[in-house]
Design a protein around this motif. Structure first.
Motif, PDB file in Angstrom:
ATOM      1  N   ASP A   1       0.845  -1.189   0.000  1.00  0.00           N
ATOM      2  CA  ASP A   1       0.000   0.000   0.000  1.00  0.00           C
ATOM      3  C   ASP A   1       0.883   1.242   0.000  1.00  0.00           C
ATOM      4  N   GLU A   2       0.330   2.306  -0.521  1.00  0.00           N
ATOM      5  CA  GLU A   2       1.014   3.599  -0.557  1.00  0.00           C
ATOM      6  C   GLU A   2       0.624   4.378   0.692  1.00  0.00           C
ATOM      7  N   LYS A   3       1.545   5.135   1.211  1.00  0.00           N
ATOM      8  CA  LYS A   3       1.222   6.007   2.351  1.00  0.00           C
ATOM      9  C   LYS A   3       0.347   7.151   1.853  1.00  0.00           C
ATOM     10  N   THR A   4      -0.762   7.356   2.546  1.00  0.00           N
ATOM     11  CA  THR A   4      -1.655   8.454   2.200  1.00  0.00           C
ATOM     12  C   THR A   4      -1.470   9.574   3.214  1.00  0.00           C
TER      13      THR A   4
ATOM     14  N   GLU B 237      -4.782  11.340  -3.914  1.00  0.00           N
ATOM     15  CA  GLU B 237      -5.467  10.074  -3.636  1.00  0.00           C
ATOM     16  C   GLU B 237      -5.659   9.257  -4.919  1.00  0.00           C
TER      17      GLU B 237
ATOM     18  N   ASN C 257      -3.760   9.316  -7.579  1.00  0.00           N
ATOM     19  CA  ASN C 257      -2.439   8.767  -7.923  1.00  0.00           C
ATOM     20  C   ASN C 257      -2.112   7.547  -7.080  1.00  0.00           C
ATOM     21  N   ILE C 258      -2.456   7.588  -5.808  1.00  0.00           N
ATOM     22  CA  ILE C 258      -2.220   6.447  -4.914  1.00  0.00           C
ATOM     23  C   ILE C 258      -3.045   5.249  -5.367  1.00  0.00           C
ATOM     24  N   ARG C 259      -4.335   5.487  -5.653  1.00  0.00           N
ATOM     25  CA  ARG C 259      -5.200   4.384  -6.126  1.00  0.00           C
ATOM     26  C   ARG C 259      -4.662   3.773  -7.416  1.00  0.00           C
TER      27      ARG C 259
ATOM     28  N   LYS D 150      -1.468   3.735  -8.491  1.00  0.00           N
ATOM     29  CA  LYS D 150      -0.244   2.962  -8.203  1.00  0.00           C
ATOM     30  C   LYS D 150      -0.591   1.605  -7.603  1.00  0.00           C
ATOM     31  N   GLU D 151      -1.482   1.615  -6.617  1.00  0.00           N
ATOM     32  CA  GLU D 151      -1.906   0.350  -6.016  1.00  0.00           C
ATOM     33  C   GLU D 151      -2.615  -0.514  -7.063  1.00  0.00           C
TER      34      GLU D 151
ATOM     35  N   ARG E 224      -0.331  -2.514  -9.319  1.00  0.00           N
ATOM     36  CA  ARG E 224       0.167  -3.721  -8.631  1.00  0.00           C
ATOM     37  C   ARG E 224      -0.889  -4.821  -8.622  1.00  0.00           C
TER      38      ARG E 224
END
Length: 159
Positions: free
Chosen positions: A40-43, A52, A54-56, A58-59, A62
């Motif tokens: 998981d990415e640190k939010t 947020e 961008n984090i979604r 990236k995850e 994967r």
């Protein structure tokens, strides 16, 4: 049937690990189960919608790397369809009859799933309009899959 559960993040709490191990053991009678975790990415606190998203994404990249082309993908989403335990059992059984031999359930991280994962989804499933910690959702999902197989096989289960 093969069932894969793809989740974002690791389980840290022993009681959740124990519950996951117990349901994994119970399910081994009915299906080949695998649980895959992606980092998981640190939010950051107060993250903007762009951060947020961008984090979604990236995850999501994967997650998508772990999904085989022929898999039937069920994403867990608050806005998905709510089913009873019997309806979930019927759905799993019907998919098997239709020749779907690999079901992939996807549990997103704390801020949900990216657009590409949602696009890859064949079915959006909701357990509630409430939000649950994604670590606990893993236990709830495994219990419901186990209950589904008990129902499919005409075995007793707690109502």
């Amino acid at each position: 049937m093969k069932i894969t559960v793809i989740t974002v993040g690791k389980i840290k709490e022993k009681y959740l690990k124990d519950a996951i191990a117990e349901y994994s053991k119970r399910l081994s009678r009915y299906c080949k189960l695998e649980i895959l975790e992606v980092a998981d990415e640190k939010t950051p606190d107060g993250a903007s919608e762009i951060v947020e998203e961008n984090i979604r994404e990236k995850e999501g990249e994967r997650i998508l790397k772990l999904i085989k082309e022929d898999a039937y993908v069920i994403t867990l989403e608050i806005s998905g369809k709510m089913l009873t335990s019997e309806e979930l059992a019927d759905r799993i059984e019907t998919l098997g009859i239709q020749g779907k031999s690999h079901l992939v359930f996807v549990i997103g991280g704390s801020i949900g799933l990216g657009r590409e994962v949602l696009r890859r989804s064949d079915y959006a499933l909701s357990f509630s309009k409430m939000t649950f910690p994604h670590q606990l959702m893993r236990v709830i999902l495994l219990e419901q899959i186990y209950r589904s197989y008990r129902i499919i096989n005409g075995e007793p289960y707690h109502k």
